[in-house]
Write a protein that holds these residues in place. Structure first.
Motif, mmCIF file in Angstrom:
data_model
loop_
_atom_site.group_PDB
_atom_site.id
_atom_site.type_symbol
_atom_site.label_atom_id
_atom_site.label_comp_id
_atom_site.label_asym_id
_atom_site.label_seq_id
_atom_site.Cartn_x
_atom_site.Cartn_y
_atom_site.Cartn_z
ATOM 1 N N ALA A 1 0.851 -1.235 0.165
ATOM 2 C CA ALA A 1 -0.018 -0.008 0.168
ATOM 3 C C ALA A 1 0.882 1.342 -0.014
ATOM 4 O O ALA A 1 0.527 2.388 -0.508
ATOM 5 C CB ALA A 1 -0.880 -0.039 1.086
ATOM 6 N N GLU A 2 2.031 1.252 0.782
ATOM 7 C CA GLU A 2 3.032 2.406 0.773
ATOM 8 C C GLU A 2 3.568 2.547 -0.485
ATOM 9 O O GLU A 2 3.693 3.735 -1.190
ATOM 10 C CB GLU A 2 4.065 2.143 1.557
ATOM 11 C CG GLU A 2 5.014 3.340 2.009
ATOM 12 C CD GLU A 2 6.020 3.171 2.952
ATOM 13 O OE1 GLU A 2 6.878 3.749 3.092
ATOM 14 O OE2 GLU A 2 5.836 2.129 3.887
ATOM 15 N N ASP A 3 3.920 1.425 -1.323
ATOM 16 C CA ASP A 3 4.636 1.870 -2.589
ATOM 17 C C ASP A 3 3.462 2.227 -3.483
ATOM 18 O O ASP A 3 3.756 3.112 -4.338
ATOM 19 C CB ASP A 3 4.782 0.230 -3.253
ATOM 20 C CG ASP A 3 6.068 -0.312 -2.474
ATOM 21 O OD1 ASP A 3 6.850 0.493 -1.843
ATOM 22 O OD2 ASP A 3 6.298 -1.320 -2.614
ATOM 23 N N ALA A 4 2.041 1.925 -3.535
ATOM 24 C CA ALA A 4 1.036 2.457 -4.308
ATOM 25 C C ALA A 4 1.057 3.897 -4.100
ATOM 26 O O ALA A 4 0.874 4.719 -4.697
ATOM 27 C CB ALA A 4 -0.107 1.696 -4.116
ATOM 28 N N ASP A 5 0.917 4.380 -2.850
ATOM 29 C CA ASP A 5 1.014 5.822 -2.294
ATOM 30 C C ASP A 5 1.985 6.664 -2.758
ATOM 31 O O ASP A 5 1.902 7.532 -3.257
ATOM 32 C CB ASP A 5 0.809 5.920 -0.765
ATOM 33 C CG ASP A 5 -0.459 5.337 -0.136
ATOM 34 O OD1 ASP A 5 -1.499 5.271 -0.970
ATOM 35 O OD2 ASP A 5 -0.518 5.246 0.940
ATOM 36 N N GLU A 6 3.222 5.776 -2.796
ATOM 37 C CA GLU A 6 4.277 6.788 -3.348
ATOM 38 C C GLU A 6 4.458 6.953 -4.933
ATOM 39 O O GLU A 6 4.468 8.016 -5.388
ATOM 40 C CB GLU A 6 5.470 5.884 -2.918
ATOM 41 C CG GLU A 6 6.244 5.656 -1.681
ATOM 42 C CD GLU A 6 7.201 4.910 -1.135
ATOM 43 O OE1 GLU A 6 7.776 4.359 -2.120
ATOM 44 O OE2 GLU A 6 7.570 4.994 -0.248
ATOM 45 N N SER A 7 3.645 5.918 -5.470
ATOM 46 C CA SER A 7 3.443 6.069 -6.958
ATOM 47 C C SER A 7 2.472 7.021 -7.060
ATOM 48 O O SER A 7 2.766 7.866 -8.213
ATOM 49 C CB SER A 7 2.749 4.784 -7.764
ATOM 50 O OG SER A 7 3.833 3.775 -7.544
ATOM 51 N N GLY B 1 0.935 10.407 -15.963
ATOM 52 C CA GLY B 1 2.095 10.137 -15.068
ATOM 53 C C GLY B 1 2.276 8.800 -14.665
ATOM 54 O O GLY B 1 2.281 7.891 -15.743
ATOM 55 N N GLY B 2 2.454 8.206 -13.449
ATOM 56 C CA GLY B 2 2.870 6.576 -13.211
ATOM 57 C C GLY B 2 1.457 6.092 -12.491
ATOM 58 O O GLY B 2 1.531 5.133 -12.013
ATOM 59 N N GLY B 3 0.175 6.736 -13.076
ATOM 60 C CA GLY B 3 -1.097 6.058 -12.439
ATOM 61 C C GLY B 3 -1.430 4.812 -12.819
ATOM 62 O O GLY B 3 -1.661 3.986 -11.981
ATOM 63 N N ALA B 4 -0.908 4.376 -14.132
ATOM 64 C CA ALA B 4 -1.411 3.363 -14.615
ATOM 65 C C ALA B 4 -0.580 2.006 -13.567
ATOM 66 O O ALA B 4 -1.257 1.027 -13.193
ATOM 67 C CB ALA B 4 -1.149 2.831 -16.103
ATOM 68 N N ALA B 5 0.510 2.268 -13.558
ATOM 69 C CA ALA B 5 1.730 1.342 -12.674
ATOM 70 C C ALA B 5 1.060 1.467 -11.160
ATOM 71 O O ALA B 5 1.191 0.260 -10.657
ATOM 72 C CB ALA B 5 2.672 1.813 -12.721
ATOM 73 N N GLY B 6 0.661 2.486 -10.721
ATOM 74 C CA GLY B 6 0.091 2.628 -9.439
ATOM 75 C C GLY B 6 -1.118 1.740 -9.305
ATOM 76 O O GLY B 6 -1.387 1.417 -8.064
ATOM 77 N N VAL B 7 -1.887 1.895 -10.051
ATOM 78 C CA VAL B 7 -3.313 1.290 -9.944
ATOM 79 C C VAL B 7 -2.863 -0.407 -10.105
ATOM 80 O O VAL B 7 -3.617 -1.017 -9.119
ATOM 81 C CB VAL B 7 -4.114 1.366 -11.274
ATOM 82 C CG1 VAL B 7 -5.036 0.103 -11.368
ATOM 83 C CG2 VAL B 7 -4.827 2.549 -11.291
ATOM 84 N N MET B 8 -2.048 -0.815 -10.734
ATOM 85 C CA MET B 8 -1.583 -2.323 -10.762
ATOM 86 C C MET B 8 -0.833 -2.639 -9.264
ATOM 87 O O MET B 8 -1.165 -3.893 -8.786
ATOM 88 C CB MET B 8 -0.418 -2.703 -11.790
ATOM 89 C CG MET B 8 -1.191 -2.242 -13.091
ATOM 90 S SD MET B 8 -2.522 -3.386 -13.627
ATOM 91 C CE MET B 8 -1.863 -4.906 -13.847
ATOM 92 N N LYS B 9 -0.076 -1.659 -8.443
ATOM 93 C CA LYS B 9 0.339 -1.967 -7.342
ATOM 94 C C LYS B 9 -0.773 -2.169 -6.201
ATOM 95 O O LYS B 9 -0.753 -2.984 -5.638
ATOM 96 C CB LYS B 9 1.205 -0.906 -6.978
ATOM 97 C CG LYS B 9 2.593 -1.108 -7.583
ATOM 98 C CD LYS B 9 3.606 0.012 -6.966
ATOM 99 C CE LYS B 9 4.995 -0.234 -7.938
ATOM 100 N NZ LYS B 9 5.904 1.128 -7.139
ATOM 101 N N ALA B 10 -1.735 -1.180 -6.315
ATOM 102 C CA ALA B 10 -2.943 -1.174 -5.597
ATOM 103 C C ALA B 10 -3.660 -2.525 -5.601
ATOM 104 O O ALA B 10 -4.259 -2.892 -4.687
ATOM 105 C CB ALA B 10 -4.041 0.104 -5.874
ATOM 106 N N LEU B 11 -3.910 -3.115 -7.007
ATOM 107 C CA LEU B 11 -4.642 -4.276 -7.445
ATOM 108 C C LEU B 11 -3.814 -5.366 -6.669
ATOM 109 O O LEU B 11 -4.539 -6.218 -6.047
ATOM 110 C CB LEU B 11 -4.697 -4.499 -8.453
ATOM 111 C CG LEU B 11 -5.595 -5.632 -9.233
ATOM 112 C CD1 LEU B 11 -7.137 -5.576 -8.778
ATOM 113 C CD2 LEU B 11 -5.390 -5.718 -10.830
ATOM 114 N N SER B 12 -2.765 -5.350 -6.866
ATOM 115 C CA SER B 12 -1.789 -6.334 -6.242
ATOM 116 C C SER B 12 -1.841 -6.412 -4.803
ATOM 117 O O SER B 12 -2.013 -7.577 -4.058
ATOM 118 C CB SER B 12 -0.501 -6.316 -6.528
ATOM 119 O OG SER B 12 0.498 -7.359 -5.907
#
Length: 293
Positions: free
Chosen positions: A72-78, A183-194
């Motif tokens: 979750a922290e990684d997703a927030d950083e993204s 930005g990096g939104g798409a990658a952030g979504v995938m982190k949140a999904l994971s």
């Protein structure tokens, strides 16, 4: 869930009426059940001793909580690093800018397009799995919907298509949703999904205005080899009477700044096994072709 594919499309109203009639016949058994759900996994009874019917997900271990917190922290950083960006291209790894609404629409299935036995169309009642679909706990939200507000990353453009077999009263329906991010939104979504896939493996509750669905299990399944990354899940869902298990599958592919989401369900207790490969492949090829122009 709750019949994402039942919102209909403009080119198949008679098919929808037939499906509605069929649903009425089995309504006593499936009414109010959450409808939306990969691959390889077999009967949902397997591991059924872990299923819960009290609307709460089992508590995780401290180690699992720590891992989930890190995700979750990684997703927030993204989210913090996602900038406004300029319009990007489908094949750009990592993504820098969202595709325009016009460009994204050009990459999606068209109304009436044939994909083998399936036909694509527009949803007549707007976006399926929209903002009115929420999860309890909120950590599980990405598994329910990737609509605006589902994660820290809102799409700049999105297109939604319904894919089904028009002649079938009760058959597989796939909600195909393309979303593009700055930005990096798409990658952030995938982190949140994971992170949600890990944290909510033991189940959660999906809420909608007039109904609730109890997810008993969230299982990762084999994802397609498309894009920069992909995830796929199988959901086992309990009907409102607490007697039947329904199945839904979700596959999400990311290519650069854009995600392609495929959510498959059926108005039946049958386990369809996965999102139909022909649907994923056809949409991916259409999307990928744009990056080579």
């Amino acid at each position: 869930m709750f019949g994402a594919g039942n919102q209909g499309r403009s080119g198949s109203r008679r098919a929808r009426l037939r499906r509605a009639a069929a649903l009425a016949l089995v309504g006593a058994v499936l009414t109010g059940a959450a409808a939306c759900g990969g691959d390889g996994a077999t009967d949902g009874d397997k591991g059924g001793k872990d299923a819960r019917t009290d609307g709460k997900a089992p508590a995780s271990t401290s180690a699992e909580d720590a891992d989930d917190a890190d995700d979750a922290e990684d997703a927030d950083e993204s989210a913090a690093s996602a900038g406004s960006g300029e319009p990007g291209t489908p094949g750009t790894s990592g993504g820098s800018g969202a595709l325009s609404q016009r460009d994204l629409t050009a990459l999606a299935f068209t109304d009436g397009e044939k994909i083998g036995k399936y036909t694509a169309g527009e949803f007549s009642l707007g976006e399926p799995q929209g903002e009115d679909y929420t999860a309890d706990p909120a950590t599980c939200q990405p598994l329910v919907s990737l609509a605006k507000g589902a994660t820290a990353f809102d799409p700049a453009s999105e297109v939604h298509r319904n894919v089904d077999v028009a002649e079938e009263m009760v058959g597989t329906t796939v909600a195909v949703q393309l979303r593009s991010y700055n930005g990096g939104g798409a990658a952030g979504v995938m982190k949140a999904l994971s992170a949600a896939g890990k944290a909510c493996a033991g189940g959660f509750v999906e809420n909608r205005a007039v109904a609730k669905g109890q997810y008993l299990k969230v299982e990762p399944v084999k994802a397609p080899d498309h894009g920069d990354e992909a995830q796929a899940y199988r959901f086992t869902i309990l009907d409102v009477k607490g007697t039947l298990k329904l199945y839904e599958y979700l596959t999400v592919v990311r290519s650069g700044a854009t995600t392609l989401s495929f959510r498959a369900d059926i108005l039946d207790t049958k386990d369809i096994g996965k999102v139909p490969e022909e649907v994923i492949t056809a949409q991916w090829k259409k999307f990928e072709a744009a990056s080579t122009r």
